[in-house]
Write an enzyme that holds these catalytic residues in place. Structure first.
Site, PDB file in Angstrom:
ATOM      1  CE1 TYR A 119      -4.070 -18.414  -0.813  1.00  0.00           C
ATOM      2  CE2 TYR A 119      -5.859 -18.126   0.766  1.00  0.00           C
ATOM      3  CZ  TYR A 119      -4.526 -17.950   0.403  1.00  0.00           C
ATOM      4  OH  TYR A 119      -3.676 -17.307   1.259  1.00  0.00           O
ATOM      5  CD  GLN A 156       7.743  -2.176  12.234  1.00  0.00           C
ATOM      6  OE1 GLN A 156       7.534  -1.455  13.205  1.00  0.00           O
ATOM      7  NE2 GLN A 156       7.039  -3.264  11.999  1.00  0.00           N
ATOM      8  CB  VAL A 187      -0.972   0.004   1.193  1.00  0.00           C
ATOM      9  CG1 VAL A 187      -1.733   1.325   1.273  1.00  0.00           C
ATOM     10  CG2 VAL A 187      -1.955  -1.166   1.076  1.00  0.00           C
ATOM     11  CB  SER A 232       7.227  -9.615   3.571  1.00  0.00           C
ATOM     12  OG  SER A 232       7.438  -8.262   3.840  1.00  0.00           O
ATOM     13  CG  HIS A 233       4.182 -13.485   4.615  1.00  0.00           C
ATOM     14  ND1 HIS A 233       2.813 -13.465   4.568  1.00  0.00           N
ATOM     15  CD2 HIS A 233       4.534 -12.924   5.789  1.00  0.00           C
ATOM     16  CE1 HIS A 233       2.373 -12.927   5.686  1.00  0.00           C
ATOM     17  NE2 HIS A 233       3.383 -12.571   6.443  1.00  0.00           N
ATOM     18  CG  ASP A 258     -31.276  11.273  -0.079  1.00  0.00           C
ATOM     19  OD1 ASP A 258     -30.623  10.574   0.726  1.00  0.00           O
ATOM     20  OD2 ASP A 258     -32.340  10.897  -0.596  1.00  0.00           O
ATOM     21  CB  THR A 265     -35.594  15.588   5.486  1.00  0.00           C
ATOM     22  OG1 THR A 265     -35.237  14.900   6.677  1.00  0.00           O
ATOM     23  CG2 THR A 265     -36.112  14.591   4.456  1.00  0.00           C
ATOM     24  CD  GLU A 320     -39.657  11.110   8.982  1.00  0.00           C
ATOM     25  OE1 GLU A 320     -39.256  10.332   8.108  1.00  0.00           O
ATOM     26  OE2 GLU A 320     -39.026  12.118   9.349  1.00  0.00           O
ATOM     27  CB  SER A 379       0.466  -8.503   5.431  1.00  0.00           C
ATOM     28  OG  SER A 379       0.070  -8.237   6.750  1.00  0.00           O
ATOM     29  CG  HIS A 434      -4.664 -16.634   6.047  1.00  0.00           C
ATOM     30  ND1 HIS A 434      -5.477 -17.692   5.733  1.00  0.00           N
ATOM     31  CD2 HIS A 434      -4.101 -16.235   4.874  1.00  0.00           C
ATOM     32  CE1 HIS A 434      -5.394 -17.933   4.433  1.00  0.00           C
ATOM     33  NE2 HIS A 434      -4.568 -17.066   3.892  1.00  0.00           N
ATOM     34  CG  LEU A 470      -3.815 -16.762  -5.097  1.00  0.00           C
ATOM     35  CD1 LEU A 470      -2.915 -16.897  -3.888  1.00  0.00           C
ATOM     36  CD2 LEU A 470      -4.813 -17.901  -5.148  1.00  0.00           C
TER      37      LEU A 470
HETATM   38  P1  FAD Z   1       2.160  -4.467   5.130  1.00  0.00           P
HETATM   39  O1  FAD Z   1       2.696  -5.190   3.982  1.00  0.00           O
HETATM   40  O2  FAD Z   1       2.103  -5.181   6.431  1.00  0.00           O
HETATM   41  O3  FAD Z   1       2.961  -3.134   5.273  1.00  0.00           O
HETATM   42  C1  FAD Z   1       2.865  -2.345   6.426  1.00  0.00           C
HETATM   43  C2  FAD Z   1       4.244  -1.832   6.716  1.00  0.00           C
HETATM   44  O4  FAD Z   1       4.214  -0.919   7.778  1.00  0.00           O
HETATM   45  C3  FAD Z   1       5.202  -2.932   7.122  1.00  0.00           C
HETATM   46  O5  FAD Z   1       6.253  -2.971   6.200  1.00  0.00           O
HETATM   47  C4  FAD Z   1       5.666  -2.541   8.498  1.00  0.00           C
HETATM   48  O6  FAD Z   1       6.996  -2.847   8.739  1.00  0.00           O
HETATM   49  C5  FAD Z   1       5.416  -1.059   8.490  1.00  0.00           C
HETATM   50  N1  FAD Z   1       5.225  -0.512   9.824  1.00  0.00           N
HETATM   51  C6  FAD Z   1       4.337  -0.878  10.758  1.00  0.00           C
HETATM   52  N2  FAD Z   1       4.477  -0.154  11.871  1.00  0.00           N
HETATM   53  C7  FAD Z   1       5.497   0.695  11.634  1.00  0.00           C
HETATM   54  C8  FAD Z   1       6.115   1.700  12.414  1.00  0.00           C
HETATM   55  N3  FAD Z   1       5.744   1.976  13.657  1.00  0.00           N
HETATM   56  N4  FAD Z   1       7.128   2.387  11.845  1.00  0.00           N
HETATM   57  C9  FAD Z   1       7.557   2.130  10.585  1.00  0.00           C
HETATM   58  N5  FAD Z   1       6.995   1.179   9.822  1.00  0.00           N
HETATM   59  C10 FAD Z   1       5.982   0.475  10.334  1.00  0.00           C
HETATM   60  N6  FAD Z   1      -3.897 -10.552  -0.164  1.00  0.00           N
HETATM   61  C11 FAD Z   1      -4.248 -10.727  -1.446  1.00  0.00           C
HETATM   62  O7  FAD Z   1      -4.703  -9.814  -2.093  1.00  0.00           O
HETATM   63  N7  FAD Z   1      -4.114 -11.942  -2.052  1.00  0.00           N
HETATM   64  C12 FAD Z   1      -3.627 -13.013  -1.387  1.00  0.00           C
HETATM   65  O8  FAD Z   1      -3.515 -14.093  -1.949  1.00  0.00           O
HETATM   66  C13 FAD Z   1      -3.267 -12.858  -0.040  1.00  0.00           C
HETATM   67  N8  FAD Z   1      -2.818 -13.903   0.670  1.00  0.00           N
HETATM   68  C14 FAD Z   1      -2.364 -13.720   1.940  1.00  0.00           C
HETATM   69  C15 FAD Z   1      -1.801 -14.792   2.609  1.00  0.00           C
HETATM   70  C16 FAD Z   1      -1.297 -14.626   3.876  1.00  0.00           C
HETATM   71  C17 FAD Z   1      -0.686 -15.798   4.579  1.00  0.00           C
HETATM   72  C18 FAD Z   1      -1.389 -13.362   4.508  1.00  0.00           C
HETATM   73  C19 FAD Z   1      -0.861 -13.147   5.875  1.00  0.00           C
HETATM   74  C20 FAD Z   1      -1.985 -12.297   3.852  1.00  0.00           C
HETATM   75  C21 FAD Z   1      -2.484 -12.456   2.571  1.00  0.00           C
HETATM   76  N9  FAD Z   1      -3.057 -11.405   1.873  1.00  0.00           N
HETATM   77  C22 FAD Z   1      -3.420 -11.578   0.554  1.00  0.00           C
HETATM   78  C23 FAD Z   1      -3.307 -10.097   2.507  1.00  0.00           C
HETATM   79  C24 FAD Z   1      -2.200  -9.125   2.135  1.00  0.00           C
HETATM   80  O9  FAD Z   1      -0.980  -9.717   2.329  1.00  0.00           O
HETATM   81  C25 FAD Z   1      -2.271  -7.858   2.978  1.00  0.00           C
HETATM   82  O10 FAD Z   1      -3.570  -7.422   3.103  1.00  0.00           O
HETATM   83  C26 FAD Z   1      -1.426  -6.753   2.360  1.00  0.00           C
HETATM   84  O11 FAD Z   1      -0.155  -7.238   2.059  1.00  0.00           O
HETATM   85  C27 FAD Z   1      -1.307  -5.566   3.284  1.00  0.00           C
HETATM   86  O12 FAD Z   1      -0.443  -4.631   2.723  1.00  0.00           O
HETATM   87  P2  FAD Z   1       0.008  -3.338   3.557  1.00  0.00           P
HETATM   88  O13 FAD Z   1       0.948  -2.574   2.721  1.00  0.00           O
HETATM   89  O14 FAD Z   1      -1.206  -2.664   4.045  1.00  0.00           O
HETATM   90  O15 FAD Z   1       0.667  -3.935   4.858  1.00  0.00           O
HETATM   91  N1  THG Z   2     -36.955  10.892   6.743  1.00  0.00           N
HETATM   92  C1  THG Z   2     -36.244  11.945   7.145  1.00  0.00           C
HETATM   93  N2  THG Z   2     -35.025  12.199   6.685  1.00  0.00           N
HETATM   94  C2  THG Z   2     -34.454  11.357   5.790  1.00  0.00           C
HETATM   95  C3  THG Z   2     -35.169  10.250   5.305  1.00  0.00           C
HETATM   96  C4  THG Z   2     -36.455  10.017   5.823  1.00  0.00           C
HETATM   97  N3  THG Z   2     -33.202  11.588   5.369  1.00  0.00           N
HETATM   98  C5  THG Z   2     -32.480  10.565   4.655  1.00  0.00           C
HETATM   99  C6  THG Z   2     -33.393   9.885   3.673  1.00  0.00           C
HETATM  100  N4  THG Z   2     -34.583   9.423   4.356  1.00  0.00           N
HETATM  101  C7  THG Z   2     -33.744  10.884   2.605  1.00  0.00           C
HETATM  102  N5  THG Z   2     -34.587  10.342   1.579  1.00  0.00           N
HETATM  103  C8  THG Z   2     -35.814  10.828   1.258  1.00  0.00           C
HETATM  104  C9  THG Z   2     -36.328  10.535   0.012  1.00  0.00           C
HETATM  105  C10 THG Z   2     -37.524  11.065  -0.384  1.00  0.00           C
HETATM  106  C11 THG Z   2     -38.246  11.889   0.463  1.00  0.00           C
HETATM  107  C12 THG Z   2     -37.777  12.134   1.729  1.00  0.00           C
HETATM  108  C13 THG Z   2     -36.541  11.621   2.138  1.00  0.00           C
HETATM  109  C14 THG Z   2     -39.503  12.530   0.010  1.00  0.00           C
HETATM  110  N6  THG Z   2     -39.525  13.030  -1.222  1.00  0.00           N
HETATM  111  C15 THG Z   2     -40.710  13.680  -1.809  1.00  0.00           C
HETATM  112  C16 THG Z   2     -40.728  13.410  -3.299  1.00  0.00           C
HETATM  113  O1  THG Z   2     -39.679  13.169  -3.873  1.00  0.00           O
HETATM  114  O2  THG Z   2     -41.813  13.429  -3.845  1.00  0.00           O
HETATM  115  C17 THG Z   2     -40.765  15.145  -1.538  1.00  0.00           C
HETATM  116  C18 THG Z   2     -39.688  15.945  -2.187  1.00  0.00           C
HETATM  117  C19 THG Z   2     -39.933  17.433  -2.077  1.00  0.00           C
HETATM  118  O3  THG Z   2     -41.074  17.860  -1.869  1.00  0.00           O
HETATM  119  O4  THG Z   2     -38.939  18.149  -2.239  1.00  0.00           O
HETATM  120  O5  THG Z   2     -40.444  12.607   0.748  1.00  0.00           O
HETATM  121  O6  THG Z   2     -37.133   9.020   5.493  1.00  0.00           O
HETATM  122  N7  THG Z   2     -36.771  12.765   8.053  1.00  0.00           N
END
Ligand code: FAD
Ligand code: THG
Length: 822
Positions: A259, A36, A15, A47-48, A549, A551, A648, A45, A225, A52
């Protein structure tokens, strides 16, 4: 701030490396990445990770993140070595349920723009000759999925970033974040100090530890895991050279939480079937203390035994070898399984990008870079926003429990309505005791228990109320978390009167001399109306995308009550409060409650309980007033998401039960019932009311979403997003949220299904429900404007079956508003 913001990224995993690349590509080149550990196998994570990359996901956003990762990594190389190979993927079904689910999953792929194909068992074996076709019911093949080399892809991105000016510094353990006046100023790694205007924690599962340095709860748990490699397989000998490593598609056998990938002539096996193994960060070793890496714990062989058994069954050639190198590897699990992205709610300049898989890493990195460079991500990230959680979702117990459950469920077949079982009940409205007495069937949202229907209403099924209403039998899947009782509740709402618990609706109080100007500028409609008004209005982002949206009820000159969609609305307000202290906001949801009293008899029910005139003239549509219902002081708002006459009624939590009982008693002579979410959702779809987050998101503008009526382009002073809407209208849009009705009332769809027009995928369903008044399933779908013309025939794909439907003019129910304005 310096001319170029000084950006410090904590973590050089997949990331952090991806983010440095995306930032520098956008011209933000003053980037320092600290880790670190050593570079680039840091011990985290990534690193290994076996790497997939399966892109298909119920979430459109997550699928888009993965699509970008595949595209980007496929184009990277490091010293001539590949970073990602699109070997394709195969997910096999070991049960009829999984086979059905793969069809649903194939639908998601189509909906989100990924090509996939369903294969018969023999075709699966053709694609992956190691597998025993007798063990599978079929498979899903996605040719563009692939295998990533995470460390390599990280380093390749880091090199590009370095060439643009970024620096990567190993062996720097971040120990503190310095801040001044609510802004970050520097990152400390022991004695070393790195000045910073922006800090992004990409520390993976170490995130909560960094969070503690800035007073922030980071809701993730590190869980172990299991991943293991076999010894060499005869059949693979000489097949893969050292550079290519693998040739077969990556494979999943989710019925057994497994997997697989190739490592030369060996097979790597990943397993999610073991007990959850959460780890405390205090027990994670430092890079120089860990025997291998901090993220690698010793293999617990016994936990792997079932994995091996099932692996040999699926891939019989494994019988000739054994498990060789195993480990328990650590990575992050959040309460809802989604990543954590965004800025600290109180410390400006402190950002997070954590709990991200390799799969989604490039997509997340790009969205983060856009967010930092342009002020907003180019993809809708509301599901991943770190501020999505409620207070009750941030306790250590909750985070741990949910993290563990997400681990356990990672490969499970999850129904869209299925709640997690623990911890429940967590939040209940004051009406909960009565709801239980009425036999409520509860599901959960944002921690709230919400009735979906009430068993007490079963008696209505034979009462004549449903005469003339056909309620088709449902297939097993669509019958889950559903009951025909919902039909009776919907009918009773349309014909009599019903009470709906609206407590879970987010409520924000906005007060102060600057409140009106504040809300005017943040939303699209005109709120400069006398106290007593309620206005439907939109929150837009700067590019005109719909953020929410609302109200907005003007209770008095300087006091507004906002009906919102969630915590992100509170957060959006909070960040934009004027510095002069002229506006205060308060989330009043937990301390208050709300009942919707809706139906043609609503006035007959409520009027005798109050001394105020609830007649149409005296208490008009979209008006509010302070009044009382019997002994209970309430704020009444005349509006209805279900499209019926009614109010309401809001009060404080302490008086909620009294309010319910008062309405219930007075309603007896009118045949009042309690209505649940199932009926509610059906009624709102018949009425065409959008649900934010499902039907529309920041991806859409108001005209596309069909809520352009709430935009006042000529409003004095303008509003956020206005400039971007210039020149746009209902007429210029290229896609539309479109109302569909299913041709055969006996067929159901639920949401996220692909929609085909003229034989090709053209869009997807957002939400759907049977409309008991209109007599068939109503589905809302995103379609190209050309296809959104009433009468256009379309096909919705439901579990691989074709469900014919037709574009309809909306709203289907009461377009003249006769039922409401009366
Ligand atoms: P990391 O790679 O952990 O990086 C975080 C970094 O932050 C680390 O390098 C760490 O050293 C650093 N850090 C932490 N604290 C500090 C600090 N205080 N100071 C400085 N540095 C710090 N994902 C998939 O998409 N496909 C897969 O097949 C898959 N398989 C997996 C299998 C296993 C066994 C595991 C464990 C994970 C798997 N994952 C998989 C998940 C995936 O590995 C992680 O979600 C992903 O690598 C996370 O990436 P990251 O960069 O967020 O974290
Ligand atoms: N009640 C209240 N607030 C809300 C909702 C609610 N906020 C979030 C969400 N639900 C908002 N969604 C809607 C969608 C439609 C309407 C109200 C809230 C609605 N529309 C009329 C119409 O389109 O005919 C009137 C529009 C107008 O006169 O301007 O009543 O459920 N409190």
């Amino acid at each position: 701030m310096a001319a170029q913001p000084r950006i410090v990224i904590i973590g050089a995993g997949i990331v952090g490396c991806g983010l440095a690349d995306e930032l520098t590509e956008r011209g933000l080149t003053d980037v320092t990445v600290l880790d670190q550990g050593p570079l680039f196998a840091t011990g985290g994570s990534s690193s290994h990770a076996p790497g997939l990359v399966f892109q298909t996901n119920p979430s459109k956003t997550m699928t888009e993140f993965a699509q970008y990762t595949l595209r980007k990594f496929a184009g990277l190389s490091l010293d001539g070595a590949w970073c990602l190979r699109q070997l394709g993927s195969l997910e096999v079904a070991g049960s009829p349920e999984r086979w059905a689910d793969l069809k649903r999953k194939h639908g998601w792929a189509t909906s989100w723009g990924t090509e996939g194909r369903l294969l018969a068992p023999e075709e699966c074996a053709d694609l992956h000759p190691l597998l025993d076709p007798g063990r599978v019911y079929g498979g899903l093949h996605v040719p563009s999925d692939g295998l990533a080399k995470a460390v390599r892809a990280g380093e390749a991105q880091a090199r590009r970033a370095t060439a643009r000016g970024a620096r990567f510094v190993p062996h720097q353990e971040v120990t503190a974040i310095e801040q001044e006046h609510g802004r970050v100023t520097a990152v400390r790694a022991g004695e070393a100090r790195f000045p910073a205007d922006i800090v992004v924690s990409a520390a993976g599962f170490w995130g909560p530890k960094i969070g503690r340095m800035v007073g922030m709860t980071v809701p993730l748990v590190p869980l172990a895991h299991q991943y293991a490699k076999t010894g060499p397989l005869d059949v693979l000998r000489g097949v893969n050279d050292e550079l290519s490593e693998a040739g077969l598609p990556i494979l999943r056998h989710q019925d057994h939480d497994l997997y697989f990938r190739e490592h030369g002539d060996r097979i790597g096996i990943g397993y999610y079937g073991h007990r959850p193994m959460p780890v405390s960060l205090d027990d994670v070793l430092a890079p120089d203390e860990a025997p291998d890496m901090p993220s690698m714990l010793p293999f617990t062989e016994d936990d792997f035994a079932p994995a091996w058994r099932e692996s040999v069954r699926l891939l019989p050639d494994l019988a000739g070898t054994e498990v060789r190198d195993g480990m328990n590897g650590l990575f992050s699990f959040t309460p809802d399984g989604l990543p954590l992205m965004g800025e600290h709610p109180e410390l400006a300049g402190f950002w997070l990008a954590e709990a991200v898989w390799v799969t989604h890493s490039a997509g997340v990195a790009r969205a983060m870079a856009e967010w930092l460079a342009d002020g907003r991500p180019g993809t809708d990230v509301h599901e991943c926003d770190l501020n999505r959680f409620e207070d009750v979702q941030l306790t250590p117990d909750y985070i741990r429990e949910r993290g563990c459950q997400n681990f356990a469920e990672v490969y499970d077949i999850i129904h869209p309505l299925q709640p997690m079982e623990r911890p429940r009940p967590l939040r209940v409205s004051p009406f909960h005791v009565r709801q239980r007495e009425l036999g409520a069937y509860f599901l959960e949202a944002s921690g709230w228990e919400r009735p979906h229907w009430y068993e007490a209403n079963a008696a209505l099924l034979d009462s004549g109320l449903l005469d003339g209403t056909e309620i088709p039998e449902r297939d097993e899947w669509s019958a889950r978390h559903w009951s025909p009782i919902a039909a009776a509740e919907a009918k009773a709402t349309r014909e009599r009167v019903a009470l709906y618990d609206m407590t879970a609706l987010k409520r924000i109080e906005v007060t102060g001399p600057g409140a009106l100007a504040f809300l005017q500028y943040l939303t699209t409609n005109n709120l400069a109306k006398k106290p007593g008004a309620v206005t439907y209005t939109l929150l837009l982002d700067e590019s005109g995308g719909v953020r929410s949206d609302l109200t907005v009820a003007r209770l008095s000159r300087d006091r507004f009550q906002v009906g919102a969609n969630g915590n992100l609305d509170v957060d959006w307000f909070q960040r934009r409060l004027p510095a002069d202290g002229s506006v205060q906001i308060r989330d009043i949801t937990p301390g208050t409650c709300c009942i919707g009293v809706w139906g043609p008899l609503a006035r007959a029910l409520v009027q005798p309980l109050t001394r105020d005139d609830f007649g149409h003239k005296a208490f008009g549509y979209f008006r509010n007033r302070r009044t009382s219902i019997g002994n209970v002081p309430v704020t009444a708002m005349r509006l209805s998401y279900v499209g019926e006459l009614g109010w309401e009624l809001y009060t404080t939590a302490d008086a909620g039960l009294k309010l319910w009982d008062t309405l219930w008693e007075a309603g007896q002579e009118h045949g009042v019932i309690a209505g649940g979410r199932s009926a509610f959702n059906s009624l709102r779809l018949e009425k065409g009311y959008r649900a934010w987050g499902t039907d529309m998101t920041t991806e859409h503008d108001p005209y596309e979403a069909g809520v352009g009526f709430a935009v006042r382009m000529d409003k004095e002073g303008g509003f956020v997003g206005r400039e971007s809407l210039e020149g746009r209208s209902e007429q210029t849009v290229r896609r539309r949220l479109t109302c569909l009705t299913v041709d055969d009332p006996a067929r159901t769809v639920l949401g996220s299904e692909p929609v085909h027009v003229d034989g090709a995928p053209a869009g997807y369903v957002t939400s759907a429900a049977f409309g008991y008044t209109v007599g068939t399933t109503v589905a809302y779908a995103w379609l190209p404007a050309a296809a959104s013309v009433p009468g256009t025939p379309v096909i919705i794909e439901y579990f691989g079956e074709k469900v014919p439907a037709t574009v309809a003019a909306e709203p289907l129910f009461d377009p003249a508003m006769d039922r409401i304005r009366c």
